[in-house]
Design a protein around this motif. Sequence first.
Motif, PDB file in Angstrom:
ATOM      1  N   LEU A  37     -12.128 -72.202 -68.794  1.00  0.00           N
ATOM      2  CA  LEU A  37     -13.112 -73.194 -69.035  1.00  0.00           C
ATOM      3  C   LEU A  37     -13.403 -73.590 -70.354  1.00  0.00           C
ATOM      4  CD1 LEU A  37     -15.827 -72.482 -66.458  1.00  0.00           C
ATOM      5  CD2 LEU A  37     -14.318 -74.257 -66.230  1.00  0.00           C
ATOM      6  N   LEU A  38     -13.483 -72.695 -71.553  1.00  0.00           N
ATOM      7  CA  LEU A  38     -13.336 -72.772 -72.808  1.00  0.00           C
ATOM      8  C   LEU A  38     -12.152 -72.797 -73.557  1.00  0.00           C
ATOM      9  CD1 LEU A  38     -16.571 -70.264 -73.001  1.00  0.00           C
ATOM     10  CD2 LEU A  38     -16.682 -72.881 -72.823  1.00  0.00           C
ATOM     11  N   ARG A  39     -11.112 -72.578 -72.929  1.00  0.00           N
ATOM     12  CA  ARG A  39      -9.781 -72.300 -73.719  1.00  0.00           C
ATOM     13  C   ARG A  39      -9.434 -73.580 -74.809  1.00  0.00           C
ATOM     14  NH1 ARG A  39      -5.710 -69.422 -72.501  1.00  0.00           N
ATOM     15  NH2 ARG A  39      -6.313 -68.774 -70.395  1.00  0.00           N
ATOM     16  N   ASP A  40      -9.793 -74.734 -74.364  1.00  0.00           N
ATOM     17  CA  ASP A  40      -9.735 -75.896 -75.113  1.00  0.00           C
ATOM     18  C   ASP A  40     -10.655 -76.038 -76.281  1.00  0.00           C
ATOM     19  OD1 ASP A  40      -7.341 -76.399 -73.730  1.00  0.00           O
ATOM     20  OD2 ASP A  40      -8.256 -77.551 -72.494  1.00  0.00           O
ATOM     21  N   ASP A  41     -11.642 -75.251 -76.280  1.00  0.00           N
ATOM     22  CA  ASP A  41     -12.632 -75.453 -77.273  1.00  0.00           C
ATOM     23  C   ASP A  41     -12.796 -74.272 -77.977  1.00  0.00           C
ATOM     24  OD1 ASP A  41     -15.103 -75.562 -78.780  1.00  0.00           O
ATOM     25  OD2 ASP A  41     -16.190 -76.817 -77.346  1.00  0.00           O
ATOM     26  N   GLU A  42     -12.233 -73.905 -79.013  1.00  0.00           N
ATOM     27  CA  GLU A  42     -12.193 -72.521 -79.728  1.00  0.00           C
ATOM     28  C   GLU A  42     -13.279 -72.110 -80.201  1.00  0.00           C
ATOM     29  OE1 GLU A  42      -9.638 -70.487 -83.419  1.00  0.00           O
ATOM     30  OE2 GLU A  42      -8.613 -72.298 -82.122  1.00  0.00           O
ATOM     31  N   THR A  43     -14.407 -73.159 -80.639  1.00  0.00           N
ATOM     32  CA  THR A  43     -15.530 -72.488 -81.240  1.00  0.00           C
ATOM     33  C   THR A  43     -16.316 -72.117 -80.071  1.00  0.00           C
ATOM     34  OG1 THR A  43     -15.601 -74.203 -82.827  1.00  0.00           O
ATOM     35  CG2 THR A  43     -17.619 -73.325 -82.622  1.00  0.00           C
ATOM     36  N   LYS A  44     -16.379 -72.700 -78.956  1.00  0.00           N
ATOM     37  CA  LYS A  44     -17.295 -72.196 -77.749  1.00  0.00           C
ATOM     38  C   LYS A  44     -16.467 -70.619 -77.234  1.00  0.00           C
ATOM     39  CE  LYS A  44     -19.494 -76.257 -76.427  1.00  0.00           C
ATOM     40  NZ  LYS A  44     -19.669 -77.357 -75.122  1.00  0.00           N
ATOM     41  N   LEU A  45     -15.451 -70.740 -77.329  1.00  0.00           N
ATOM     42  CA  LEU A  45     -14.639 -69.613 -76.689  1.00  0.00           C
ATOM     43  C   LEU A  45     -14.943 -68.453 -77.643  1.00  0.00           C
ATOM     44  CD1 LEU A  45     -12.632 -68.273 -74.761  1.00  0.00           C
ATOM     45  CD2 LEU A  45     -10.562 -68.802 -76.259  1.00  0.00           C
ATOM     46  N   LYS A  46     -14.785 -68.606 -78.840  1.00  0.00           N
ATOM     47  CA  LYS A  46     -15.168 -67.363 -79.869  1.00  0.00           C
ATOM     48  C   LYS A  46     -16.695 -67.167 -79.516  1.00  0.00           C
ATOM     49  CE  LYS A  46     -11.936 -68.267 -83.735  1.00  0.00           C
ATOM     50  NZ  LYS A  46     -11.734 -68.916 -85.065  1.00  0.00           N
ATOM     51  N   GLU A  47     -17.547 -68.287 -79.606  1.00  0.00           N
ATOM     52  CA  GLU A  47     -19.008 -67.643 -79.278  1.00  0.00           C
ATOM     53  C   GLU A  47     -19.330 -66.800 -77.953  1.00  0.00           C
ATOM     54  OE1 GLU A  47     -23.173 -70.247 -78.414  1.00  0.00           O
ATOM     55  OE2 GLU A  47     -21.293 -71.512 -79.202  1.00  0.00           O
ATOM     56  N   TYR A  48     -18.693 -67.440 -77.003  1.00  0.00           N
ATOM     57  CA  TYR A  48     -18.735 -66.714 -75.827  1.00  0.00           C
ATOM     58  C   TYR A  48     -17.992 -65.291 -75.995  1.00  0.00           C
ATOM     59  CZ  TYR A  48     -17.351 -65.161 -70.895  1.00  0.00           C
ATOM     60  OH  TYR A  48     -17.132 -64.390 -69.634  1.00  0.00           O
ATOM     61  N   LYS A  49     -16.900 -65.208 -76.641  1.00  0.00           N
ATOM     62  CA  LYS A  49     -16.271 -63.929 -76.698  1.00  0.00           C
ATOM     63  C   LYS A  49     -17.156 -62.830 -77.580  1.00  0.00           C
ATOM     64  CE  LYS A  49     -11.968 -61.638 -78.268  1.00  0.00           C
ATOM     65  NZ  LYS A  49     -10.679 -61.849 -78.920  1.00  0.00           N
ATOM     66  N   ARG A  50     -17.789 -63.373 -78.705  1.00  0.00           N
ATOM     67  CA  ARG A  50     -18.639 -62.790 -79.504  1.00  0.00           C
ATOM     68  C   ARG A  50     -20.187 -62.129 -78.698  1.00  0.00           C
ATOM     69  NH1 ARG A  50     -18.286 -65.670 -83.534  1.00  0.00           N
ATOM     70  NH2 ARG A  50     -19.611 -67.253 -83.198  1.00  0.00           N
ATOM     71  N   GLY A  51     -20.505 -63.125 -77.990  1.00  0.00           N
ATOM     72  CA  GLY A  51     -21.680 -62.708 -77.023  1.00  0.00           C
ATOM     73  C   GLY A  51     -21.359 -61.559 -76.030  1.00  0.00           C
ATOM     74  N   VAL A  52     -20.318 -61.701 -75.161  1.00  0.00           N
ATOM     75  CA  VAL A  52     -20.167 -60.775 -74.337  1.00  0.00           C
ATOM     76  C   VAL A  52     -19.786 -59.542 -75.209  1.00  0.00           C
ATOM     77  CG1 VAL A  52     -18.546 -60.142 -72.204  1.00  0.00           C
ATOM     78  CG2 VAL A  52     -19.400 -62.635 -72.494  1.00  0.00           C
ATOM     79  N   LEU A  53     -18.858 -59.509 -76.127  1.00  0.00           N
ATOM     80  CA  LEU A  53     -18.655 -58.181 -76.710  1.00  0.00           C
ATOM     81  C   LEU A  53     -19.565 -57.458 -77.373  1.00  0.00           C
ATOM     82  CD1 LEU A  53     -14.965 -59.203 -78.047  1.00  0.00           C
ATOM     83  CD2 LEU A  53     -15.486 -57.812 -75.922  1.00  0.00           C
ATOM     84  N   SER A  54     -20.697 -58.136 -77.618  1.00  0.00           N
ATOM     85  CA  SER A  54     -22.056 -57.709 -78.222  1.00  0.00           C
ATOM     86  C   SER A  54     -22.659 -56.572 -77.002  1.00  0.00           C
ATOM     87  CB  SER A  54     -22.783 -58.725 -78.730  1.00  0.00           C
ATOM     88  OG  SER A  54     -23.591 -59.292 -77.673  1.00  0.00           O
TER      89      SER A  54
END
Length: 198
Positions: A37-54
């Motif tokens: 779902l977030l693949r095309d929005d790099e900013t949101k994808l990074k935010e999602y990844k950072r949030g989950v990996l925290s």
Amino acid sequence: MNDLSVKKMVAATKRSANGVVRNQVKLFAKVKECVDLLRDDETKLKEYKRGVLSHDACRSAVFVMFKVALATDLRKFENNLPQSYQTLYECLKLLKEVELDKFSELVNDGTLHKKLSKSDLKKLRDQFKSEVSTVESKEDTKVSNTLEQFLEDSKSLTEREKLTFAEKLGESLGANALEDLVSYFNEVLEHRNCSTEV
């Protein structure tokens, strides 16, 4: 668990393990869904990844899940590959080692399939690593022998022919490649000089 029955302990442990596996499957499905779902929005994808990996509880597993979910070349084959994120991660490593064409060939010829285990993939990766290192070793020897032959043949060139060759070679190589070649050539000459002095 007052009863020290090993059979009951084994059964209880297996039930817990099955619950963990079911939750990992659900987690992987959710990570893939969100990444898609977030693949095309790099900013949101990074935010999602950072949030989950925290979240400490799942950091290492989710990191691997992200790697697999983001691997578009690998995902093209997911209907023909195992579903475990850990096994898919091994597939991803293999894909990087053998390149896309070879990986596709391995899927198409049935070498890679849904029932493949993580350990089977590790063995396959080891097999390809040994094949690659053997080929690289042969290529290194071939280049070395070719260079040695060239150096031997260049002794018969006139000074003018050597200079013309060097100019043409310099024109065809970039600065870094030319520096590397000169450095290697000097090493070979030093080695020859040391060998003849002994």
